[in-house]
Design an enzyme around this catalytic site. Structure first.
Site, PDB file in Angstrom:
ATOM      1  CE  LYS A 189      -2.381   3.287   1.891  1.00 32.08           C
ATOM      2  NZ  LYS A 189      -1.668   4.485   1.542  1.00 32.08           N
ATOM      3  N   GLY A 225       6.276   4.905   8.533  1.00 29.39           N
ATOM      4  CA  GLY A 225       5.463   6.117   8.547  1.00 29.39           C
ATOM      5  C   GLY A 225       5.591   6.824   9.875  1.00 29.39           C
ATOM      6  CB  SER A 226       3.525   9.448  11.354  1.00 28.30           C
ATOM      7  OG  SER A 226       2.271   8.806  11.293  1.00 28.30           O
ATOM      8  CB  THR A 227       5.727   8.212  16.108  1.00 26.70           C
ATOM      9  OG1 THR A 227       7.097   8.164  15.698  1.00 26.70           O
ATOM     10  CG2 THR A 227       5.600   7.629  17.497  1.00 26.70           C
ATOM     11  CD  GLU A 228      -1.264  11.126  14.778  1.00 29.07           C
ATOM     12  OE1 GLU A 228      -0.471  11.841  14.109  1.00 29.07           O
ATOM     13  OE2 GLU A 228      -2.492  11.291  14.786  1.00 29.07           O
ATOM     14  N   GLY A 264       1.883   4.528  13.590  1.00 24.06           N
ATOM     15  CA  GLY A 264       2.560   3.309  14.061  1.00 24.06           C
ATOM     16  C   GLY A 264       1.976   2.813  15.375  1.00 24.06           C
ATOM     17  CD  GLU A 310      12.544   0.447   9.885  1.00 28.70           C
ATOM     18  OE1 GLU A 310      13.075   1.416  10.458  1.00 28.70           O
ATOM     19  OE2 GLU A 310      13.138  -0.615   9.693  1.00 28.70           O
ATOM     20  CB  CYS A 326      12.631   8.581   8.967  1.00 22.46           C
ATOM     21  SG  CYS A 326      13.666   7.499   7.981  1.00 22.46           S
ATOM     22  CD  GLU A 361       9.703  12.802  11.791  1.00 22.27           C
ATOM     23  OE1 GLU A 361       8.528  12.439  11.962  1.00 22.27           O
ATOM     24  OE2 GLU A 361      10.584  12.062  11.316  1.00 22.27           O
TER      25      GLU A 361
HETATM   26  P1  NAP Z   1       1.883   8.371   7.810  1.00 24.65           P
HETATM   27  O1  NAP Z   1       0.835   9.396   7.742  1.00 24.65           O
HETATM   28  O2  NAP Z   1       2.006   7.556   9.030  1.00 24.65           O
HETATM   29  O3  NAP Z   1       1.699   7.455   6.530  1.00 24.65           O
HETATM   30  C1  NAP Z   1       2.494   6.352   6.231  1.00 24.65           C
HETATM   31  C2  NAP Z   1       1.683   5.346   5.443  1.00 24.65           C
HETATM   32  O4  NAP Z   1       0.640   4.823   6.274  1.00 24.65           O
HETATM   33  C3  NAP Z   1       0.983   5.926   4.230  1.00 24.65           C
HETATM   34  O5  NAP Z   1       0.929   4.947   3.219  1.00 24.65           O
HETATM   35  C4  NAP Z   1      -0.395   6.231   4.790  1.00 24.65           C
HETATM   36  O6  NAP Z   1      -1.363   6.322   3.795  1.00 24.65           O
HETATM   37  C5  NAP Z   1      -0.631   5.035   5.665  1.00 24.65           C
HETATM   38  N1  NAP Z   1      -1.612   5.235   6.722  1.00 24.65           N
HETATM   39  C6  NAP Z   1      -2.141   6.395   7.200  1.00 24.65           C
HETATM   40  N2  NAP Z   1      -3.018   6.142   8.197  1.00 24.65           N
HETATM   41  C7  NAP Z   1      -3.057   4.797   8.356  1.00 24.65           C
HETATM   42  C8  NAP Z   1      -3.763   3.919   9.231  1.00 24.65           C
HETATM   43  N3  NAP Z   1      -4.598   4.372  10.163  1.00 24.65           N
HETATM   44  N4  NAP Z   1      -3.540   2.585   9.124  1.00 24.65           N
HETATM   45  C9  NAP Z   1      -2.684   2.101   8.219  1.00 24.65           C
HETATM   46  N5  NAP Z   1      -1.994   2.874   7.359  1.00 24.65           N
HETATM   47  C10 NAP Z   1      -2.166   4.213   7.416  1.00 24.65           C
HETATM   48  O7  NAP Z   1       3.315   8.992   7.616  1.00 24.65           O
HETATM   49  P2  NAP Z   1       3.745  10.061   6.546  1.00 24.65           P
HETATM   50  O8  NAP Z   1       3.480  11.395   7.118  1.00 24.65           O
HETATM   51  O9  NAP Z   1       3.209   9.734   5.217  1.00 24.65           O
HETATM   52  O10 NAP Z   1       5.311   9.768   6.458  1.00 24.65           O
HETATM   53  C11 NAP Z   1       6.233  10.469   7.172  1.00 24.65           C
HETATM   54  C12 NAP Z   1       6.665   9.720   8.425  1.00 24.65           C
HETATM   55  O11 NAP Z   1       7.310   8.504   8.069  1.00 24.65           O
HETATM   56  C13 NAP Z   1       7.654  10.502   9.219  1.00 24.65           C
HETATM   57  O12 NAP Z   1       7.329  10.477  10.575  1.00 24.65           O
HETATM   58  C14 NAP Z   1       8.952   9.744   8.978  1.00 24.65           C
HETATM   59  O13 NAP Z   1       9.901   9.908   9.990  1.00 24.65           O
HETATM   60  C15 NAP Z   1       8.512   8.354   8.823  1.00 24.65           C
HETATM   61  N6  NAP Z   1       9.509   7.554   8.100  1.00 24.65           N
HETATM   62  C16 NAP Z   1      10.230   6.615   8.801  1.00 24.65           C
HETATM   63  C17 NAP Z   1      11.193   5.859   8.153  1.00 24.65           C
HETATM   64  C18 NAP Z   1      11.990   4.844   8.913  1.00 24.65           C
HETATM   65  O14 NAP Z   1      12.631   4.012   8.263  1.00 24.65           O
HETATM   66  N7  NAP Z   1      11.994   4.860  10.233  1.00 24.65           N
HETATM   67  C19 NAP Z   1      11.423   6.034   6.797  1.00 24.65           C
HETATM   68  C20 NAP Z   1      10.675   6.985   6.103  1.00 24.65           C
HETATM   69  C21 NAP Z   1       9.712   7.742   6.785  1.00 24.65           C
HETATM   70  P3  NAP Z   1      -1.680   7.731   3.085  1.00 24.65           P
HETATM   71  O15 NAP Z   1      -0.392   8.441   2.875  1.00 24.65           O
HETATM   72  O16 NAP Z   1      -2.293   7.311   1.817  1.00 24.65           O
HETATM   73  O17 NAP Z   1      -2.577   8.474   4.012  1.00 24.65           O
END
Ligand code: NAP
Ligand code: MG
Length: 478
Positions: free
Chosen positions: A184, A236-239, A241, A258, A292, A389
């Site tokens: 996804k 993705g985001s900690t929230e 996660g 992650e 990240c 962040e």
């Molecule tokens: P996000 O809002 O958490 O989204 C990440 C993914 O999860 C997207 O595909 C999103 O879909 C999906 N998603 C959203 N809500 C969900 C739910 N309730 N259940 C399941 N999946 C859901 O994060 P983001 O803002 O796109 O990405 C930035 C974050 O990723 C930052 O905090 C960054 O630090 C982190 N990150 C971490 C790493 C690592 O390796 N540690 C690497 C890269 C990024 P949609 O986008 O379609 O809403």
């Protein structure tokens, strides 16, 4: 001020973008049962690039069923050396189509073409090459006497900052171990995941081994909640996660997370200063700071503070901000309007709380989402810009006087993904590194990645590792 201006050098955009994309399920392109589509836009121009299918629960169900069938029917039973051949073919297809993939990634997500061309795409291919090599050697990843077994169907959810690369990090080890996948991608950057689906079809990957469902957070949540998914890998985001961890608790699903970060980048006064400044610039302005592991908290030894601020002030003026497709661009577009608003809000809070903002002076393009390379001085540990962040091209500079204080300040964060140290003294590097609570510590360098090297965090940066033999084990039953 530059005496000579670079002439524009845009990459041609003959990337094969279709007008509309369906879902990739069971080896075929199919219309979503929801009947809904959404646009993915180019954040540098605000223009729509393509219509993307919105997968709802029923579509996720179809994808999981296809993955289960492929798992039972072919993939888990296939000779590991044969599985490897498919993964090698994917790797070669990525290298063959590298230019197209780089253009797609840059148009869909806003990152500079030099980064997608020289970093995202080659490193994605490298991950497939690396894990293809593991497929028939899995027993070497096990303890003596243990037999390597796949987990089953993996649901993989990736963010928008490195869309192709994060997909590669997840797909390659999962495939090598014999799992099947429902992927996804993020709502704002689906195009390279869909290109990967095309590649899967072209290399004759058995139908259902890789399924791609596009949509939004609701699609991701449906995948997480599906009872026939054996493993969730989320970046993705900690929230989000945390929400995923809550909803998978007690279900028996394997989980890797992650998540976010707020890395300390420590510069001692004895550091090789030219290199350190370049490391700092790379650490925060690479990919507009949508990283990240970005070195977003710069901790400088007090005696070097003034020099570093002067050098950084000069250096950010030389960064070229603008059209991400231009080969000379250093700072591209912010991925979405939402992310731009978030960056502006946090930068506003920094100014309100009393920190001093320094920004590159440049004219922002009239259209598209852009934010200039920025940093803050006079930052207190308690400021939001030092704790949260920002995920944008914004650095917070703090100072320290002793190595112990550097360590204490570096660890004063709920995150633990990465850190960096610059000093001329090897022993100091090693001494500090052992006390930093971060998954990766870079010494006299930053943002170095290799498929053989594990990456991941702890505390609020998540758990589990990607890359190397550690990343392989996350896809083996135990
Ligand atoms: P996000 O809002 O958490 O989204 C990440 C993914 O999860 C997207 O595909 C999103 O879909 C999906 N998603 C959203 N809500 C969900 C739910 N309730 N259940 C399941 N999946 C859901 O994060 P983001 O803002 O796109 O990405 C930035 C974050 O990723 C930052 O905090 C960054 O630090 C982190 N990150 C971490 C790493 C690592 O390796 N540690 C690497 C890269 C990024 P949609 O986008 O379609 O809403
Ligand atoms: Mg987009």
């Amino acid at each position: 001020m530059a005496i000579f201006e670079y002439a524009p050098a845009p990459e041609t955009t003959k990337a094969a973008i279709r007008e509309q994309y369906g879902l990739f399920i069971d080896g075929k392109w199919t219309a979503p049962r929801t009947g809904q589509y959404f646009d993915t836009v180019n954040p540098a121009t605000e223009e729509p690039l393509a219509r993307i299918a919105y997968a709802g629960e029923e579509d996720v169900e179809r994808a999981v069923r296809a993955a289960r069938k492929a798992y039972d029917k072919y993939w888990r039973k296939m000779r590991p050396a044969d599985r490897a051949k498919y993964i090698y073919r994917i790797a070669r297809a990525i290298t063959e189509r590298s230019r197209e993939l780089a253009v797609l990634e840059t148009m869909d997500g806003g990152k500079p073409i030099k980064e997608s061309r020289d970093f995202d795409v080659p490193l994605s291919a490298a991950h497939f090459f690396y894990y293809a090599g593991w497929a028939d050697k899995l027993e070497w990843a096990m303890r003596a006497g243990e037999e390597p077994k796949p987990i089953g169907v993996a649901g993989q959810i990736v963010p928008w900052n490195f869309p192709l690369l994060m997909a590669a990090w997840k797909l390659a080890p999962a495939l090598a171990c014999g799992n099947t996948i429902v992927l996804k991608p993020a709502e704002t950057t689906p195009l390279t995941a869909l290109a990967l689906a095309q590649i899967a079809a072209e290399v004759d990957l058995p139908p259902g081994v890789l399924n791609v469902v596009t949509g939004d957070g609701g699609t991701g949540a449906a995948l997480v909640g599906h009872e026939d998914v054996d493993k969730i890998a989320f970046t993705g985001s900690t929230e989000v996660g945390k929400a995923i961890q809550r909803s998978t608790a007690g279900t028996g699903k394997r989980l890797t997370l992650e998540l976010g970060g707020k890395a300390a980048h420590i510069v001692f006064a004895d550091a090789p200063m030219n290199q350190a400044i370049e490391g700092v610039v790379n650490g925060i302005y690479f990919n507009q700071g949508h990283v990240c592991c970005a070195g977003s908290r710069l901790l400088v030894e007090e005696s070097a503070h003034e020099e570093i601020v002067v050098r950084l002030t000069d250096r950010i003026q030389t960064l070229r901000l603008g059209n991400p497709l231009d080969k000379n661009t250093d700072v591209g577009a912010i991925n979405s309007k939402m992310q731009l608003d978030k960056i502006k809000e946090l930068v506003g809070s920094g100014v309100d709380e009393g920190a001093t903002l320094v920004q590159q002076s440049c004219v922002l393009p009239e259209r598209g989402y852009f934010f200039p390379a920025s940093f803050f001085t006079n930052v207190q540990q308690s400021h939001r810009i030092a704790r949260e962040e920002i995920f944008g091209p914004v650095l917070s500079i703090l100072t320290f006087r002793t190595p112990e204080e550097a360590v204490e300040k570096a660890n004063n964060t709920p995150y633990g993904l990465s850190a960096g140290i610059w000093t001329d003294k090897g022993s100091k590097n090693m001494y500090i590194a052992q006390y930093l609570r971060a998954g990766v510590v870079w010494c006299n360098t930053f943002n170095q990645f290799d498929p053989s090297s594990p990456f991941g965090g702890y505390r609020e940066s998540g758990f589990g590792r990607e890359g190397g033999v550690h990343g392989l084990r996350e896809y083996l039953a135990h």
